[in-house]
Design a protein around this motif. Structure first.
Motif, short mmCIF file in Angstrom:
data_model
loop_
_atom_site.label_atom_id
_atom_site.label_comp_id
_atom_site.label_asym_id
_atom_site.label_seq_id
_atom_site.Cartn_x
_atom_site.Cartn_y
_atom_site.Cartn_z
N ARG A 38 11.26 -1.05 -4.99
CA ARG A 38 10.44 -1.28 -3.80
C ARG A 38 9.02 -1.68 -4.23
NH1 ARG A 38 12.61 3.65 -3.01
NH2 ARG A 38 10.54 4.64 -3.07
N PHE A 39 8.39 -2.50 -3.42
CA PHE A 39 7.06 -2.96 -3.75
C PHE A 39 6.07 -1.80 -3.71
CE2 PHE A 39 8.27 -7.41 -2.10
CZ PHE A 39 8.74 -7.77 -3.35
N GLY A 40 5.16 -1.80 -4.67
CA GLY A 40 4.17 -0.74 -4.78
C GLY A 40 2.91 -1.03 -3.99
N ILE A 41 1.98 -0.10 -4.11
CA ILE A 41 0.69 -0.24 -3.43
C ILE A 41 -0.37 0.45 -4.28
CG2 ILE A 41 0.85 1.89 -2.06
CD1 ILE A 41 -0.30 0.24 0.32
N ASN A 42 -1.58 -0.08 -4.24
CA ASN A 42 -2.71 0.54 -4.92
C ASN A 42 -3.34 1.60 -4.03
OD1 ASN A 42 -3.94 -0.94 -7.60
ND2 ASN A 42 -2.62 -2.32 -6.41
N LEU A 43 -3.60 2.75 -4.63
CA LEU A 43 -4.27 3.82 -3.89
C LEU A 43 -5.75 3.51 -3.72
CD1 LEU A 43 -3.74 6.57 -2.61
CD2 LEU A 43 -4.36 7.61 -4.79
N SER A 44 -6.31 2.70 -4.62
CA SER A 44 -7.74 2.39 -4.62
C SER A 44 -8.53 3.68 -4.79
CB SER A 44 -8.13 1.63 -3.35
OG SER A 44 -9.44 1.12 -3.46
N GLY A 45 -9.77 3.72 -4.29
CA GLY A 45 -10.63 4.85 -4.56
C GLY A 45 -11.05 5.61 -3.33
N GLN A 46 -11.50 6.84 -3.58
CA GLN A 46 -12.02 7.69 -2.53
C GLN A 46 -13.40 7.21 -2.12
OE1 GLN A 46 -10.73 10.34 -0.97
NE2 GLN A 46 -12.55 11.20 0.00
N THR A 47 -13.67 7.21 -0.81
CA THR A 47 -15.01 6.92 -0.30
C THR A 47 -15.40 8.02 0.68
OG1 THR A 47 -14.31 5.64 1.63
CG2 THR A 47 -14.55 4.43 -0.45
N PHE A 48 -16.65 7.96 1.16
CA PHE A 48 -17.08 8.92 2.18
C PHE A 48 -17.39 8.22 3.49
CE2 PHE A 48 -20.91 7.38 0.17
CZ PHE A 48 -21.84 7.28 1.18
N TYR A 49 -17.04 6.92 3.62
CA TYR A 49 -17.52 6.17 4.79
C TYR A 49 -16.45 5.38 5.52
CZ TYR A 49 -17.64 2.77 0.95
OH TYR A 49 -17.32 2.01 -0.13
N ASP A 50 -15.29 5.04 4.91
CA ASP A 50 -14.33 4.18 5.62
C ASP A 50 -12.91 4.70 5.42
OD1 ASP A 50 -13.75 3.43 2.99
OD2 ASP A 50 -13.91 1.27 3.36
N SER A 51 -11.93 3.81 5.37
CA SER A 51 -10.53 4.23 5.26
C SER A 51 -10.21 4.86 3.92
CB SER A 51 -9.60 3.05 5.53
OG SER A 51 -9.92 1.95 4.69
N GLY A 52 -11.15 4.81 2.97
CA GLY A 52 -10.96 5.47 1.68
C GLY A 52 -11.19 6.97 1.71
N GLN A 53 -11.43 7.56 2.87
CA GLN A 53 -11.56 9.02 2.98
C GLN A 53 -10.16 9.62 2.99
OE1 GLN A 53 -15.22 9.87 5.83
NE2 GLN A 53 -14.11 8.05 6.50
N MET A 54 -9.62 9.82 1.80
CA MET A 54 -8.20 10.17 1.67
C MET A 54 -7.96 11.64 1.33
SD MET A 54 -6.71 6.76 -0.23
CE MET A 54 -7.88 6.79 -1.59
N ALA A 55 -8.90 12.30 0.69
CA ALA A 55 -8.67 13.67 0.24
C ALA A 55 -8.72 14.66 1.41
CB ALA A 55 -9.71 14.05 -0.81
N ARG A 56 -7.97 15.75 1.27
CA ARG A 56 -8.02 16.82 2.28
C ARG A 56 -9.41 17.41 2.35
NH1 ARG A 56 -5.78 21.33 1.91
NH2 ARG A 56 -5.36 21.66 4.14
N ASN A 57 -10.04 17.59 1.19
CA ASN A 57 -11.41 18.09 1.20
C ASN A 57 -12.33 16.95 1.62
OD1 ASN A 57 -13.85 19.34 0.90
ND2 ASN A 57 -13.70 19.61 -1.33
N LEU A 58 -12.88 17.06 2.81
CA LEU A 58 -13.72 16.01 3.35
C LEU A 58 -15.11 15.99 2.71
CD1 LEU A 58 -12.62 16.44 7.06
CD2 LEU A 58 -11.96 14.59 5.51
#
Length: 779
Positions: A38-58
């Motif tokens: 199956r085709f993969g995807i890049n997780l990219s990086g954590q941010t504090f301002y846009d869709s990169g807010q991925m971690a449970r700890n905000l």
């Protein structure tokens, strides 16, 4: 009507009558490629301002108030036995920035030589930053590469905003730590004078005019603290600075701190109003007191089915997409990391810097252990992009962490993190890549060995160290060297220098990178739809395959990133043209078609879309003006105002749910229309005989799937699927199309996947600019 016109009309009618009325496709048993992934995807990086807010700890920027480490790759324009002057004369570091650092030569006859930096200072044009160090035992060459590593403890409020009154201040405390502390320092806030006050503030969800994380339900704010001045209160406020409805307080509380270290836990019930937009602010306010603080977190209640360090909405999006690979490249936050920083728990993780264009790093990266847990949770193989300065010794330590027994140092670290079982027993393959995009020094100055021979030799040393580890099992690993998609010569030099040490050579074949002609829909999408077939038949991707076959026979070609790359163009390209082209249905179809063509024509199974998050980036025009381009994320947001997926995400989601173990050939008969793409200024695309219909089929036992693209911008395509014999369960048909090729989901759901079950799906009409996915079981 004249007889000439009558004859001409008769001839035209006869020729039309002679054309097949429709296209027929037949899914054959002939296997083109086995072991399809199956085709993969890049997780990219954590941010504090846009869709990169991925971690449970905000509270993600620097929640443990840790110090910093700096790791930079320099190319020494002038290299002596005791000095190096970098080639980049625009480096922003001040005098003394790297004093005391360790330096190691990475390339050339002095490779491996190590020394201590005694003095560092800004360069004088045309030379860049200059280091003086103890005399090396070997003479380097000019233009060889040097790795510099410096520890920079202190600066605990990096990533936070502070406001001090009447002499108040913040300091790093490295002695008085909480019991069983995992970090290296805490924050000391001093505001002891009668008028002294200290404000410590952090923000998230800050992109103006948007919201990517709505707070709903129960949350817990935790922190460790100790009073140094008696029973004084710490005032804590959590609020949404909602520009639509007014500020909303979720927490406003005074907490009296103990004179001993204690972990405080505050329960919060939050409920953002519909359509809420505005930053979320967490403040700690101190008056006439002195305290120590550490380890701040704000997390939602844990839900069933998600034990990872990532938010539920992130895990849900990945499970929708169903990636075969999850590539972790943290967009620079970990480019300066050591192995210990990559593996450290969140509250012990230091900020890591690398760039010659900055003096301070304020964000911690996501951790490798967290990404491994996420990969397992979503059923994907992990692909870890390691820092360019990663050493052979560190690579052996990483192999011990991933595969070694718990009697090894790093195997014991894995067990202490709650995973005694080797990670290489969890995944079919773990992909390890040295450096991200090493050719791209313009974007990653300080993290690039931007010479194919020097990089290939360094990668060979690191990969050979992995292979010599007692914990290494070749069947479990894919050692990946990155290369330059648009320069096959680069791959040739790199392959020669690698000398067989890598398993895969990975490139990033972005589409439609230069946008110059938006004069019509056809000018845009005719060229965009032609480019995938051109690239994979005789363009750069075909050339990359030929280069690999010639200079690294038996090695794999893979794709570390792919998407539209529309980030530059002419001055006449308007913001509206960008906004209706880049995130459009047409753009999504082009990307999915490109990836499937790379699989069919070139046999590339390991491919990673870029990326899950990233709402917007810059677009630079030839006139120098700056605009925004809605790249690179496959989502608009995850748990914000829309929870919307962009069309490229939807297309690849549908593809991934249809991919089966074997790719089989499709035979096409009857009408098979093509077009010739005249030379376009969009990415200089020009190609003949581009097929309007693209078809891809897969089989696994009795299971079958067929993916069909109609790339016409105007015409439906009648189609018959021959020799289709589904069971009584029928055929599941998923279609991705819309009323307009420019439709997108940026401000409302215009483009969606539509799924139906059909008993007889063999005869159909494919809408223009559409993808149709059929899955069934043969009798």
């Amino acid at each position: 009507m004249s007889w000439r016109n009558a004859v001409a009309c008769a001839a035209i009618l006869a020729s039309v009558a002679a054309l097949p009325a429709q296209t027929t496709v037949t899914v054959t048993p002939r296997v083109l490629h086995r072991g399809v992934k199956r085709f993969g995807i890049n997780l990219s990086g954590q941010t504090f301002y846009d869709s990169g807010q991925m971690a449970r700890n905000l509270i993600q920027r620097n929640p443990g108030f840790e110090g910093e480490t700096w790791q930079t790759v320099l190319r020494c324009k002038h290299f002596g036995r005791s000095s190096c002057s970098d080639e980049n004369e625009y480096t922003v570091w001040p005098d003394g920035f790297l004093d005391g650092a360790w330096a190691q030569v990475l390339s050339g006859p002095a490779a491996g030589a190590i020394s201590r930096v005694t003095e560092s200072h800004a360069g004088i044009s045309p030379l860049g930053y200059t280091l003086n160090f103890n005399t090396l035992d070997r003479q380097p060459r000019d233009n060889d590469f040097l790795l510099v590593r410096a520890d920079k403890p202190g600066d605990p409020t990096a990533g936070w905003w502070t406001n001090f009154q009447c002499g108040a201040n913040a300091q790093a405390e490295r002695t008085d730590l909480p019991p069983n502390a995992i970090g290296h320092q805490t924050l000391r806030l001093n505001a002891l004078s009668g008028c002294g006050s200290a404000e410590l503030t952090t923000y998230f969800d800050t992109l103006e005019g948007h919201s990517f994380v709505h707070l709903h339900g129960n949350y817990t704010l935790t922190f460790k603290a100790k009073s140094l001045s008696g029973a004084k209160p710490l005032h804590i406020i959590l609020q949404r600075l909602d520009t639509q409805h007014g500020a909303e307080n979720f927490l406003d509380k005074q907490v009296t701190l103990s004179p001993q270290w204690h972990e405080y836990s505050l329960s919060i019930a939050a409920n953002d109003k519909p359509g809420a937009i505005g930053s979320v602010r967490l403040q700690f306010l101190l008056e006439s007191a002195s305290i120590l603080m550490d380890d701040v977190s704000l997390t939602p209640a844990r839900s069933a089915g998600n034990t990872t360090a990532f938010r539920d909405e992130v895990v849900a999006a990945l499970r929708e997409y169903k990636p075969g690979i999850l590539r972790f490249m943290d967009n620079g936050a970990n480019f300066g990391a050591s192995l210990d920083d990559l593996l450290a728990p969140q509250f012990a993780r230091r900020r890591t810097g690398y760039s010659t264009q900055s003096q301070r790093s304020e964000d911690i990266a996501l951790g490798v252990p967290e990404v491994l847990e996420l990969s397992a949770a979503v059923g994907a193989e992990p692909w870890i992009s390691l820092p360019a300065g990663f050493s052979p010794w560190e690579m052996q330590g990483l192999i011990d962490y991933l595969s070694g027994p718990t009697t090894t140092h790093y195997g014991a670290m894995r067990a202490a993190a709650g995973h005694a079982r080797p990670w290489s027993d969890v995944f079919p393959t773990i992909h390890l890549e040295l450096g991200n995009e090493q050719w791209n020094v313009m974007s990653f100055a300080g993290a690039a060995i931007h010479d194919p021979t020097a990089y290939g030799q360094r990668a060979a040393a690191v990969f050979n160290a992995a292979r010599h580890s007692p914990s290494f099992n070749d069947a479990h690993y894919d050692l990946v060297a990155g290369s330059w998609f648009a320069v096959p010569w680069w791959s040739e030099q790199e392959a020669k220098a690698l000398n067989g040490a890598a398993d895969s050579l990975a490139v990033a074949p972005y589409l439609f990178s230069e946008f110059n002609d938006a004069s019509s829909s056809e000018a845009i999408f005719g060229s965009m739809f032609a480019q995938p077939e051109e690239l994979n038949s005789n363009g750069f991707m075909a050339q990359q395959r030929d280069t690999l076959n010639k200079f690294a026979a038996g090695k794999k070609l893979s794709v570390y990133e792919v998407n539209l790359g529309t980030a530059t163009g002419s001055a006449n390209i308007t913001q509206d043209a960008i906004d209706t082209t880049v995130p459009s249905l047409g753009g999504g179809l082009a990307v999915a078609d490109h990836m499937l063509l790379m699989l069919r024509e070139l046999g590339i199974s390991d491919q990673c879309f870029f990326a899950l998050p990233e709402f917007s980036n810059g677009f630079t025009s030839s006139g120098g003006s700056k605009r925004n381009t809605p790249l690179w994320g496959g989502v608009v947001d995850m748990g914000g105002n829309t929870n919307a997926r962009r069309p490229a995400f939807l297309a690849l989601e549908a593809v991934n749910h249809a991919l089966l173990a074997n790719m089989v050939a499709v035979q096409t008969s009857g009408l098979n229309p093509t077009w010739s793409q005249a030379a376009s200024t969009n990415d200089k695309i020009a190609a003949g005989n581009i097929h309007q219909l693209q078809s891809f089929a897969f089989a696994d036992g009795a299971k079958r799937s067929l993916i069909l693209f109609n790339l016409s911008r105007t015409q439906a395509l009648p189609l018959n699927i021959a020799a289709m014999n589904p069971t009584a369960a029928g055929v599941t048909v998923t279609t991705l199309t819309s009323a307009r090729i420019t439709d997108n989901n940026e401000h409302g759901e215009q483009v969606k996947l539509r799924t139906a079950n059909e008993k007889n799906a063999a005869t159909r009409s494919l809408p223009p600019f559409s993808m149709t996915v059929l899955t069934w079981t043969e009798r």
